[in-house]
Design a protein around this motif. Structure first.
Motif, PDB file in Angstrom:
ATOM      1  N   ALA A   2       0.836  -1.188   0.000  1.00 25.04           N
ATOM      2  CA  ALA A   2       0.000   0.000   0.000  1.00 25.04           C
ATOM      3  C   ALA A   2       0.873   1.240   0.000  1.00 25.04           C
ATOM      4  O   ALA A   2       1.898   1.283   0.672  1.00 25.04           O
ATOM      5  CB  ALA A   2      -0.905   0.002   1.230  1.00 25.04           C
ATOM      6  N   ALA A   3       0.475   2.220  -0.775  1.00 29.13           N
ATOM      7  CA  ALA A   3       1.165   3.503  -0.793  1.00 29.13           C
ATOM      8  C   ALA A   3       0.218   4.549  -0.227  1.00 29.13           C
ATOM      9  O   ALA A   3      -0.998   4.429  -0.341  1.00 29.13           O
ATOM     10  CB  ALA A   3       1.572   3.873  -2.217  1.00 29.13           C
ATOM     11  N   TYR A   4       0.810   5.554   0.384  1.00 25.68           N
ATOM     12  CA  TYR A   4       0.008   6.655   0.887  1.00 25.68           C
ATOM     13  C   TYR A   4       0.765   7.960   0.723  1.00 25.68           C
ATOM     14  O   TYR A   4       1.996   7.980   0.665  1.00 25.68           O
ATOM     15  CB  TYR A   4      -0.392   6.437   2.355  1.00 25.68           C
ATOM     16  CG  TYR A   4       0.773   6.290   3.300  1.00 25.68           C
ATOM     17  CD1 TYR A   4       1.347   7.399   3.918  1.00 25.68           C
ATOM     18  CD2 TYR A   4       1.308   5.038   3.573  1.00 25.68           C
ATOM     19  CE1 TYR A   4       2.425   7.257   4.779  1.00 25.68           C
ATOM     20  CE2 TYR A   4       2.376   4.879   4.431  1.00 25.68           C
ATOM     21  CZ  TYR A   4       2.927   6.001   5.034  1.00 25.68           C
ATOM     22  OH  TYR A   4       4.003   5.857   5.881  1.00 25.68           O
ATOM     23  N   GLY A  40      -1.454  -2.997   7.433  1.00 31.01           N
ATOM     24  CA  GLY A  40      -1.732  -2.027   8.479  1.00 31.01           C
ATOM     25  C   GLY A  40      -1.620  -0.577   8.039  1.00 31.01           C
ATOM     26  O   GLY A  40      -1.196   0.281   8.805  1.00 31.01           O
ATOM     27  N   MET A  41      -2.042  -0.308   6.786  1.00 31.56           N
ATOM     28  CA  MET A  41      -1.919   1.047   6.258  1.00 31.56           C
ATOM     29  C   MET A  41      -2.726   2.045   7.096  1.00 31.56           C
ATOM     30  O   MET A  41      -2.214   3.131   7.400  1.00 31.56           O
ATOM     31  CB  MET A  41      -2.381   1.115   4.810  1.00 31.56           C
ATOM     32  CG  MET A  41      -2.293   2.510   4.237  1.00 31.56           C
ATOM     33  SD  MET A  41      -2.711   2.673   2.506  1.00 31.56           S
ATOM     34  CE  MET A  41      -4.163   1.710   2.331  1.00 31.56           C
ATOM     35  N   ALA A  42      -3.926   1.703   7.488  1.00 28.33           N
ATOM     36  CA  ALA A  42      -4.756   2.637   8.255  1.00 28.33           C
ATOM     37  C   ALA A  42      -4.087   3.006   9.574  1.00 28.33           C
ATOM     38  O   ALA A  42      -4.064   4.181   9.954  1.00 28.33           O
ATOM     39  CB  ALA A  42      -6.136   2.041   8.501  1.00 28.33           C
ATOM     40  N   SER A  46      -2.710   6.726  10.524  1.00 32.82           N
ATOM     41  CA  SER A  46      -3.257   7.272  11.767  1.00 32.82           C
ATOM     42  C   SER A  46      -2.128   7.642  12.730  1.00 32.82           C
ATOM     43  O   SER A  46      -2.156   8.692  13.375  1.00 32.82           O
ATOM     44  CB  SER A  46      -4.189   6.249  12.413  1.00 32.82           C
ATOM     45  OG  SER A  46      -4.619   6.688  13.665  1.00 32.82           O
ATOM     46  N   ARG A  47      -1.120   6.801  12.804  1.00 38.73           N
ATOM     47  CA  ARG A  47       0.043   7.068  13.658  1.00 38.73           C
ATOM     48  C   ARG A  47       0.740   8.346  13.216  1.00 38.73           C
ATOM     49  O   ARG A  47       1.099   9.186  14.042  1.00 38.73           O
ATOM     50  CB  ARG A  47       1.021   5.890  13.585  1.00 38.73           C
ATOM     51  CG  ARG A  47       2.267   6.084  14.410  1.00 38.73           C
ATOM     52  CD  ARG A  47       3.281   4.974  14.112  1.00 38.73           C
ATOM     53  NE  ARG A  47       4.372   5.006  15.051  1.00 38.73           N
ATOM     54  CZ  ARG A  47       5.348   5.903  15.045  1.00 38.73           C
ATOM     55  NH1 ARG A  47       5.361   6.847  14.137  1.00 38.73           N
ATOM     56  NH2 ARG A  47       6.305   5.859  15.949  1.00 38.73           N
ATOM     57  N   HIS A  48       0.953   8.495  11.899  1.00 41.99           N
ATOM     58  CA  HIS A  48       1.616   9.690  11.394  1.00 41.99           C
ATOM     59  C   HIS A  48       0.831  10.955  11.741  1.00 41.99           C
ATOM     60  O   HIS A  48       1.420  12.015  11.958  1.00 41.99           O
ATOM     61  CB  HIS A  48       1.802   9.625   9.881  1.00 41.99           C
ATOM     62  CG  HIS A  48       2.839   8.642   9.431  1.00 41.99           C
ATOM     63  ND1 HIS A  48       3.957   8.323  10.166  1.00 41.99           N
ATOM     64  CD2 HIS A  48       2.928   7.911   8.299  1.00 41.99           C
ATOM     65  CE1 HIS A  48       4.680   7.439   9.507  1.00 41.99           C
ATOM     66  NE2 HIS A  48       4.076   7.175   8.370  1.00 41.99           N
TER      67      HIS A  48
END
Length: 130
Positions: A2-4, A40-42, A46-48
């Motif tokens: 996953a990329a974000y 665990g992308m979400a 969220s952590r960032h």
């Protein structure tokens, strides 16, 4: 994979200790960090977006001062992080800044893209899916 892309606003110039990069003078403006997560992308995004966290990645240092305002996430069968950083860096007004930010595991100049003004992220999304 996953990329974000995490968009952040820094409302005033700031000198920020940024892990192994040292103290960086960040100008006021918009920053877009491109990252990836195997799973665990979400929770990663969220952590960032939280300010209270252990400082682990370069982006953690910046998010202590900059306000996270938006995130774009995509799941694909291949890594897209470097391609996204390259596309953002080609946008008008964009600058890879500071060099080496978030790219210790690839050959990219950096995965943090600085814009003096808010960029038209709709153009970035259009470029991704063209």
């Amino acid at each position: 994979m996953a990329a974000y892309a995490l968009a952040m606003l820094l409302d005033a110039e700031a000198h920020i200790r940024t892990g192994s990069l040292g103290i960086i003078q960040y100008p006021r403006g918009c920053y877009v960090y491109v990252g990836s997560a195997v799973r665990g992308m979400a929770s990663r995004v969220s952590r960032h977006m939280r300010r209270d966290k252990p400082l682990r990645w370069h982006v953690d240092y910046l998010t202590q001062r900059a306000q996270a305002v938006a995130a774009l996430c995509d799941v694909a069968d291949r890594a897209q992080e470097c391609e996204w950083a390259r596309l953002l860096a080609c946008m008008e007004g964009a600058e890879v800044f500071p060099p080496g930010f978030g790219s210790s595991d690839c050959r990219c100049p950096g995965h943090l893209i600085y814009f003096p003004q808010r960029p038209p992220l709709a153009e970035f999304v259009q470029a991704l899916y063209a």
